[in-house]
Design a protein around this motif. Structure first.
Motif, short mmCIF file in Angstrom:
data_model
loop_
_atom_site.label_atom_id
_atom_site.label_comp_id
_atom_site.label_asym_id
_atom_site.label_seq_id
_atom_site.Cartn_x
_atom_site.Cartn_y
_atom_site.Cartn_z
N THR A 206 -2.69 41.86 -1.01
CA THR A 206 -3.40 42.83 -1.86
C THR A 206 -3.85 42.18 -3.16
OG1 THR A 206 -1.28 43.62 -2.77
CG2 THR A 206 -2.19 44.81 -0.88
N ARG A 207 -3.07 41.26 -3.70
CA ARG A 207 -3.48 40.58 -4.93
C ARG A 207 -4.62 39.61 -4.67
NH1 ARG A 207 1.48 38.55 -8.53
NH2 ARG A 207 -0.25 38.41 -10.02
N LEU A 208 -4.77 39.17 -3.40
CA LEU A 208 -5.88 38.29 -3.05
C LEU A 208 -7.16 39.07 -2.75
CD1 LEU A 208 -3.99 35.75 -0.75
CD2 LEU A 208 -4.87 35.33 -3.05
N GLY A 209 -7.08 40.40 -2.83
CA GLY A 209 -8.28 41.21 -2.66
C GLY A 209 -8.28 42.15 -1.48
N ALA A 210 -7.24 42.11 -0.63
CA ALA A 210 -7.18 43.00 0.53
C ALA A 210 -6.73 44.39 0.10
CB ALA A 210 -6.23 42.43 1.58
N THR B 193 -10.23 36.75 6.51
CA THR B 193 -11.63 36.39 6.36
C THR B 193 -12.53 37.25 7.24
OG1 THR B 193 -10.96 34.11 5.88
CG2 THR B 193 -13.26 34.46 6.47
N ALA B 194 -12.01 37.70 8.38
CA ALA B 194 -12.80 38.55 9.26
C ALA B 194 -13.20 39.85 8.59
CB ALA B 194 -12.01 38.85 10.54
N ARG B 195 -12.44 40.26 7.55
CA ARG B 195 -12.78 41.47 6.79
C ARG B 195 -13.26 41.12 5.38
NH1 ARG B 195 -14.14 45.01 10.04
NH2 ARG B 195 -14.07 46.45 8.28
N ARG B 196 -13.84 39.92 5.25
CA ARG B 196 -14.49 39.48 4.02
C ARG B 196 -13.53 39.31 2.85
NH1 ARG B 196 -17.94 42.82 6.68
NH2 ARG B 196 -20.02 41.97 7.16
N VAL B 197 -12.30 38.98 3.12
CA VAL B 197 -11.34 38.56 2.08
C VAL B 197 -11.07 37.09 2.34
CG1 VAL B 197 -9.06 38.88 1.10
CG2 VAL B 197 -10.35 40.86 1.92
N THR B 198 -11.49 36.22 1.42
CA THR B 198 -11.45 34.78 1.69
C THR B 198 -10.59 34.05 0.65
OG1 THR B 198 -13.49 34.55 0.43
CG2 THR B 198 -13.70 34.74 2.83
N PRO B 199 -9.28 34.05 0.83
CA PRO B 199 -8.43 33.28 -0.08
C PRO B 199 -8.59 31.79 0.15
CG PRO B 199 -7.13 34.19 1.72
CD PRO B 199 -8.51 34.76 1.86
N ARG B 200 -8.30 31.02 -0.88
CA ARG B 200 -8.35 29.57 -0.73
C ARG B 200 -7.29 29.10 0.25
NH1 ARG B 200 -8.26 29.97 -6.30
NH2 ARG B 200 -6.19 29.02 -6.31
N ARG B 201 -7.58 28.02 0.98
CA ARG B 201 -6.64 27.52 1.98
C ARG B 201 -5.33 27.10 1.34
NH1 ARG B 201 -11.62 26.02 4.11
NH2 ARG B 201 -11.89 26.51 6.33
N GLN C 258 -2.42 56.15 5.93
CA GLN C 258 -3.69 56.08 6.62
C GLN C 258 -4.85 55.84 5.68
OE1 GLN C 258 -3.98 59.59 9.00
NE2 GLN C 258 -1.90 59.40 9.72
N SER C 259 -4.61 55.76 4.42
CA SER C 259 -5.67 55.51 3.45
C SER C 259 -5.13 54.70 2.30
CB SER C 259 -6.25 56.83 2.94
OG SER C 259 -5.25 57.56 2.26
N ASP C 260 -6.00 54.17 1.51
CA ASP C 260 -5.58 53.35 0.38
C ASP C 260 -5.25 54.25 -0.80
OD1 ASP C 260 -6.08 51.19 1.95
OD2 ASP C 260 -8.14 50.98 1.27
N LEU C 261 -4.18 55.04 -0.65
CA LEU C 261 -3.83 55.98 -1.71
C LEU C 261 -3.26 55.27 -2.92
CD1 LEU C 261 -2.21 58.78 0.46
CD2 LEU C 261 -4.44 58.83 -0.65
N ALA C 262 -2.60 54.16 -2.68
CA ALA C 262 -2.00 53.44 -3.82
C ALA C 262 -1.88 51.99 -3.45
CB ALA C 262 -0.63 54.02 -4.15
N GLN C 263 -1.93 51.19 -4.44
CA GLN C 263 -1.68 49.77 -4.26
C GLN C 263 -0.22 49.50 -4.51
OE1 GLN C 263 -3.81 47.51 -3.22
NE2 GLN C 263 -5.44 49.02 -3.01
N PRO C 264 0.36 48.46 -3.84
CA PRO C 264 1.77 48.19 -4.02
C PRO C 264 2.08 47.72 -5.43
CG PRO C 264 0.71 46.42 -2.80
CD PRO C 264 -0.31 47.51 -2.96
N GLY C 265 3.35 47.89 -5.82
CA GLY C 265 3.76 47.50 -7.16
C GLY C 265 3.72 46.01 -7.35
N ARG C 266 3.68 45.61 -8.57
CA ARG C 266 3.65 44.18 -8.87
C ARG C 266 5.00 43.57 -8.52
NH1 ARG C 266 1.13 47.01 -12.78
NH2 ARG C 266 -0.99 46.38 -13.33
N PRO C 267 4.98 42.39 -7.86
CA PRO C 267 6.23 41.79 -7.47
C PRO C 267 7.11 41.41 -8.64
CG PRO C 267 4.38 40.30 -7.07
CD PRO C 267 3.81 41.61 -7.47
#
Length: 643
Positions: A133-137, A91-99, A17-26
């Motif tokens: 997540t790596r794109l900023g989400a 993009t609706a949540r202000r994360v704008t990856p390149r097309r 329910q919260s951003d307690l951790a970011q996922p591991g690197r692939p």
């Protein structure tokens, strides 16, 4: 994008329910591992398709080639629309990856989904989550986008099916599709209202919980309570709100995705010189996609072609033309798209920098109630239990870091390594643990268990609380840990086949990759490096083949877990749970439920470690165990000094 990937998206992100951790690197190694598997599978599948291709060779040899570029362009449009839907939600949540970056991500995820047997949809969803997540989400936003995209694409697919039924005019099709569209509309309305009204959401959660319980009882599934999972999904879905216009535009993208792909089928029919059965086209397309979604073979190979061929013949096409059209459609929509996806993966893999040393996954800060030990550390006997599959080697990095006052013994469990016993379930494993303590003259010990072995540790604590001083569970199984993949891995036919593929016929690929990595780096691989490859590349040992031991334990998980869950409130020994919210094998929900049902349990989170905590986060594991046992010692000392 094929529904094989979409079907599993809502369960892919961590239930937190919260951003307690970011996922591991692939990482580079897991991607290469998946790529090797997919190439082998697709090569074998191509060989299997040879007979079907030969049956309609004349028709394929006389194609109207002018239609081929149009079919490729339509399929590219379909994939572009699918990528646009994801980008629009981000993009609706202000994360704008390149097309272009989003399009490449979708192609790569699709290749994973359709190429890797059984685990493909899960790998694709995990890959999308990590890419977002790596794109900023944030972790919450990435999980929400996956869930929202699944709802949107499913709704769009339902509209396609209903439209096909209405256009066809068939009585049977109308009788099926009209109730389906009514239920779908009601479900969408209820979902939209529940996202904004907590009371309605709570009522729906309670209703769905009871419905799922009754369904599980009828199907004889383990008696796990789905309420927490439903609550987590509902909270994640309602946590982020976007304007209705964004929902509408994303739905339009999903419709374009499906319709453009269906248009490829129409173009394929024209290309073999047949007339398109426009009235039944959407139903024919639905038959093929429905067969593909069964996931009995990678990407629905042979099954999808057969379903489309039969539906086209029923619509008036000649058998040879129907087969040729189905094969051509699959060449464009499956083989070409998958090849582009894997090419993108290979290019990304080649361009990525050489693997550098990364910080070891860290332990989240302890709650304020825990304090540093105030007394001299006491000696403890630890029993380290590896997962499924596994061996004592899994604990080497942990053993190397343990302080002197913690004496640890790691032994191979039944069915693995040096054990002379055959694999079995939780109860028999618990008895083996207690027998070992008797043989070594140990009065009581701390059981440290990873993954599947957590069930055995809890079983031992339940049966002999005087012999078990405490329990430490690393990504342990428990309530809510059984998924549809676990059922498939234990099924009568699919289970043995999957076990043989993973642990008998393909581990040599992982060993080749490990050897190449070692030569490239000019040194032996260190502890904890490329854990996924090391687990996959294990060699057979013990009294039975590795795949059979895995299958036995998988079936025991399904048959014994429900009974073990009923004993959780009676286990009074202290329990420490370590888990990563980004774990894609055992969800964080399981650790949360264990904490709520065990009388004396606490949860510590480990960031960026995934499922294989002993290998990927040995420092965090040792730190958590040391602090946990020091706290137990302090409590014992305090109780002894009080009058």
């Amino acid at each position: 994008m094929r529904p094989a990937m979409e079907a599993d998206q809502e369960g892919a992100a961590p239930l937190t329910q919260s951003d307690l951790a970011q996922p591991g690197r692939p990482g580079r190694a897991p991607r290469a591992l998946v790529m090797i598997t997919a190439v082998v599978v697709m090569t074998a599948a191509a060989a299997a398709e040879r007979g079907r291709l030969a049956g309609s060779l004349d028709d394929l040899a006389h194609l109207h080639w002018v239609w081929l570029p149009l079919g490729i362009a339509l399929e590219a449009t379909s994939m572009a629309a699918f990528a646009a839907m994801f980008r629009r939600l981000l993009t609706a949540r202000r994360v704008t990856p390149r097309r272009t970056e989003m399009l490449a991500t979708i192609y790569a995820a699709n290749a994973m989904s359709v190429s890797v047997p059984l685990a493909g949809p899960g790998l694709a969803a995990a890959y999308l989550f990590r890419r977002f997540t790596r794109l900023g989400a944030s972790a919450m936003l990435a999980g929400w986008v996956l869930l929202a995209s699944a709802v949107i694409t499913t709704a769009a697919w339902g509209l396609i099916v209903v439209t096909g039924g209405l256009v066809s005019g068939h009585t049977v099709a109308l009788a099926i599709t009209l109730p389906v569209v009514a239920l779908a509309v009601l479900a969408l309305i209820a979902t939209a209202l529940a996202a904004r009204h907590p009371r309605l959401r709570a009522a729906l959660e309670e209703y769905l919980t009871q419905a799922l319980k009754h369904g599980a009882r009828l199907l004889r599934w383990p008696a796990t309570d789905p309420k927490l999972a439903l609550k987590a999904w509902a909270e994640r879905f309602s946590a982020l709100r976007i304007p209705p216009s964004t929902w509408a535009l994303a739905g339009g993208d999903a419709l374009v995705n499906w319709l453009a792909d269906a248009a490829v089928l129409a173009v394929s029919i024209y290309a073999v010189g047949a007339a398109v059965p426009w009235q039944n086209l959407l139903l024919v397309y639905a038959a093929g996609i429905g067969a593909q979604s069964l996931s009995l073979t990678p990407g629905g190979l042979a099954i999808t072609e057969g379903a489309i061929s039969v539906a086209l013949v029923a619509s008036g096409l000649h058998v040879r033309q129907a087969v040729a059209a189905a094969v051509l459609y699959r060449l464009i929509s499956f083989w070409l798209v998958a090849a582009v996806g894997w090419l993108i993966m290979l290019v990304k893999h080649a361009r990525s920098p050489a693997a550098e040393s990364v910080p070891e996954p860290a332990l989240e800060p302890a709650p304020m109630t825990e304090s540093a030990p105030e007394t001299e550390p006491r000696e403890h006997e630890l029993v380290l239990l590896h997962g499924q599959p596994g061996s004592t080697e899994d604990w080497q990095a942990v053993l190397a870091r343990l302080p002197a006052h913690l004496h640890a013994v790691a032994k191979d469990r039944p069915g693995y390594g040096a054990s002379d016993r055959q694999a079995t379930g939780f109860k028999a494993n618990a008895q083996v643990i207690l027998d070992d303590l008797n043989e070594r003259g140990v009065d009581s010990a701390v059981l440290v268990a990873h993954s599947w072995a957590s069930g055995a540790a809890l079983q031992a604590a339940s049966e002999a609380p005087d012999r078990v001083k405490a329990v430490v569970l690393l990504a342990g199984v428990g309530p809510g840990s059984v998924s549809i993949v676990d059922w498939l891995l234990a099924a009568p036919f699919i289970g043995p086949l999957s076990a043989k593929v993973m642990w008998r016929w393909t581990p040599w690929m992982a060993r080749v990759r490990l050897a190449w990595l070692s030569r490239r780096q000019g040194r032996p691989l260190g502890l904890g490096e490329h854990v996924g490859l090391q687990v996959w590349g294990r060699r057979d040992s013990g009294v039975e083949p590795l795949w059979r031991a895995f299958l036995t334990e998988q079936r025991a998980l399904l048959s014994e877990l429900a009974e073990l869950e009923t004993t959780l409130p009676t286990i009074g020994v202290p329990v420490l749970l370590l888990a990563d919210p980004a774990d894609q094998i055992v969800p964080i929900m399981t650790a949360q439920r264990l904490v709520s049902e065990l009388p004396d349990a606490r949860l510590r989170l480990v960031s960026n470690a995934g499922h294989h905590l002993p290998g990927r986060a040995p420092g965090a594991v040792v730190e958590a165990i040391t602090g946990f046992l020091a706290g137990i010692d302090d409590n014992i000392g305090l109780s002894r000094t009080q009058p």
